[in-house]
Scaffold this motif. Structure first.
Motif, PDB file in Angstrom:
ATOM      1  N   ARG A   2      43.091  47.783  38.269  1.00  0.00           N
ATOM      2  CA  ARG A   2      43.630  46.649  37.511  1.00  0.00           C
ATOM      3  C   ARG A   2      43.919  45.462  38.440  1.00  0.00           C
ATOM      4  N   ASP A   3      44.531  45.737  39.581  1.00  0.00           N
ATOM      5  CA  ASP A   3      44.854  44.672  40.547  1.00  0.00           C
ATOM      6  C   ASP A   3      43.579  43.998  41.075  1.00  0.00           C
ATOM      7  N   HIS A   4      42.586  44.806  41.395  1.00  0.00           N
ATOM      8  CA  HIS A   4      41.312  44.269  41.886  1.00  0.00           C
ATOM      9  C   HIS A   4      40.681  43.351  40.848  1.00  0.00           C
ATOM     10  N   TYR A   5      40.589  43.824  39.622  1.00  0.00           N
ATOM     11  CA  TYR A   5      39.991  43.032  38.544  1.00  0.00           C
ATOM     12  C   TYR A   5      40.810  41.764  38.284  1.00  0.00           C
ATOM     13  N   GLN A   6      42.118  41.919  38.271  1.00  0.00           N
ATOM     14  CA  GLN A   6      43.017  40.781  38.019  1.00  0.00           C
ATOM     15  C   GLN A   6      42.823  39.689  39.076  1.00  0.00           C
ATOM     16  N   THR A   7      42.677  40.088  40.317  1.00  0.00           N
ATOM     17  CA  THR A   7      42.482  39.132  41.411  1.00  0.00           C
ATOM     18  C   THR A   7      41.215  38.315  41.195  1.00  0.00           C
ATOM     19  N   LEU A   8      40.136  38.979  40.807  1.00  0.00           N
ATOM     20  CA  LEU A   8      38.879  38.263  40.569  1.00  0.00           C
ATOM     21  C   LEU A   8      38.984  37.338  39.357  1.00  0.00           C
ATOM     22  N   LEU A   9      39.661  37.786  38.319  1.00  0.00           N
ATOM     23  CA  LEU A   9      39.824  36.948  37.112  1.00  0.00           C
ATOM     24  C   LEU A   9      40.661  35.704  37.400  1.00  0.00           C
ATOM     25  N   GLN A  10      41.686  35.847  38.192  1.00  0.00           N
ATOM     26  CA  GLN A  10      42.623  34.749  38.430  1.00  0.00           C
ATOM     27  C   GLN A  10      42.006  33.578  39.177  1.00  0.00           C
ATOM     28  N   THR A  11      40.934  33.808  39.903  1.00  0.00           N
ATOM     29  CA  THR A  11      40.326  32.703  40.640  1.00  0.00           C
ATOM     30  C   THR A  11      39.659  31.715  39.695  1.00  0.00           C
TER      31      THR A  11
END
Length: 180
Positions: free
Chosen positions: A94-103
């Motif tokens: 979830r954290d990995h995916y969230q990081t990519l989405l937030q950019t």
């Protein structure tokens, strides 16, 4: 500063049209807010109106890709080296995916879509169940990426998503990519 009718990407809302640049009524009675300009944004793919301060630093806002940039990004899918990400735990995933989405960067979104697509293909081939976290983030990334590419190329979102999937199917992957 953006102009009226510009298409922009606003955070995780996606593509919006700048409907106006104005001082909204709600600012007129607030101390310190008087004479503050806001972008009045109309999301292209959802209902509502967003008021974003012109001097906003909290939520990223940027112009959409040009048609040429969008074509280049899509045409580069078959050569992409993005790999499936498993993350060890649901929270890491979830954290990995969230990081990519937030950019809110198209290249990051494309990497996320390709990564999850690789994972989904592998899971389906091994007759296992595709995870809910993967499914959730894939839908979000597809909506954001597909929306921006569709707006840049002036095509319907569904058509753009079909084009992305078609390119993903032509992508050559190695066993290392499938098992990463």
């Amino acid at each position: 500063m953006f102009q009226k009718d510009d298409l922009v990407v606003y955070g995780r809302t996606g593509v919006c049209r700048v409907a106006d640049i104005a001082e909204p009524d709600f600012c007129r009675n607030r101390p310190g807010e008087r004479d503050k300009l806001y972008y009045v944004l109309s999301p292209l793919y959802q209902d509502g109106t967003i008021y974003a301060p012109v001097d906003n630093c909290k939520v990223p806002i940027r112009p959409i890709l040009t048609a040429e940039e969008a074509d280049d990004l899509v045409d580069g899918i078959p050569a992409s080296r993005a790999q499936a990400y498993y993350g060890g735990s649901t929270q890491n995933l979830r954290d990995h995916y969230q990081t990519l989405l937030q950019t809110s960067d198209c290249r990051d979104l494309l990497e996320l879509v390709i990564s999850i697509y690789c994972k989904k293909t592998h899971v389906e081939e091994t007759k296992r169940k595709f995870g809910a976290v993967d499914e959730h983030f894939m839908k979000q990334a597809e909506q954001l990426l597909g929306g921006e590419l569709a707006a840049a190329l002036d095509v319907p979102v569904g058509e753009m998503l079909d084009r992305i999937v078609e390119k993903l199917r032509t992508r050559k992957s190695t066993p290392a990519q499938e098992l990463a």
